[in-house]
Design an enzyme around this catalytic site. Sequence first.
Site, PDB file in Angstrom:
ATOM      1  N   ASN A 119       0.861  -1.179   0.000  1.00 12.24           N
ATOM      2  CA  ASN A 119       0.000   0.000   0.000  1.00 12.24           C
ATOM      3  C   ASN A 119       0.899   1.231   0.000  1.00 12.24           C
ATOM      4  O   ASN A 119       2.076   1.131   0.336  1.00 12.24           O
ATOM      5  CB  ASN A 119      -0.965   0.005   1.197  1.00 12.24           C
ATOM      6  CG  ASN A 119      -0.279   0.331   2.511  1.00 12.24           C
ATOM      7  OD1 ASN A 119       0.736  -0.265   2.861  1.00 12.24           O
ATOM      8  ND2 ASN A 119      -0.842   1.271   3.245  1.00 12.24           N
ATOM      9  N   HIS A 147       5.295   6.314  -6.460  1.00 12.55           N
ATOM     10  CA  HIS A 147       5.436   5.025  -5.793  1.00 12.55           C
ATOM     11  C   HIS A 147       6.836   4.858  -5.198  1.00 12.55           C
ATOM     12  O   HIS A 147       7.819   5.293  -5.789  1.00 12.55           O
ATOM     13  CB  HIS A 147       5.164   3.893  -6.789  1.00 12.55           C
ATOM     14  CG  HIS A 147       3.741   3.818  -7.225  1.00 12.55           C
ATOM     15  ND1 HIS A 147       2.802   3.070  -6.562  1.00 12.55           N
ATOM     16  CD2 HIS A 147       3.091   4.427  -8.253  1.00 12.55           C
ATOM     17  CE1 HIS A 147       1.629   3.211  -7.177  1.00 12.55           C
ATOM     18  NE2 HIS A 147       1.782   4.016  -8.199  1.00 12.55           N
TER      19      HIS A 147
END
Length: 165
Positions: free
Chosen positions: A17, A28
């Site tokens: 997550n 990310h």
Amino acid sequence: MPDVAADGLRVLFCGINPGLMTAATGHHFARPGNRFWPALHRSGFTPRLLKPAEQEELLSHGLGITNVVARATARADELSAEEYREGGRLLALKVARLRPRWLAVLGVTAYRTAFDDRGAKVGPQTRTIGDTRVWVLPNPSGLNAHWTPAALAEEFARLREAAQR
């Protein structure tokens, strides 16, 4: 957190997550101690070390990134088993739609919970999602210290070699 994804990728990497830094930046694996980007480069997936802000360049290498659970947390252990299971269900639907050659889940505990596979170990899995093969990689978080940067890169390289076949 938007995915970096397209149809027919060689490998769709799947983090657990978003961390708080990732959620704040929109990139990310943005936390400086995370070893995802160095492992990707050291394993030969990318010709140079990419910065999180360059994540869209992954698509030109046939790579992408998504997450099991969309909710950002400081630590993955803040997620419930229900969130993992629902995330696994939604991930399977996404993989069936995008049809990457490989799904690489970054974290064996997350994979075990999301896909109810208690015996899973790092490496290739027997499970497939449609025609997509599944590989479990170690969590690249700096908190996962028993996987050294070199060992992490070696495991990423095993996947890269399989994805080239």
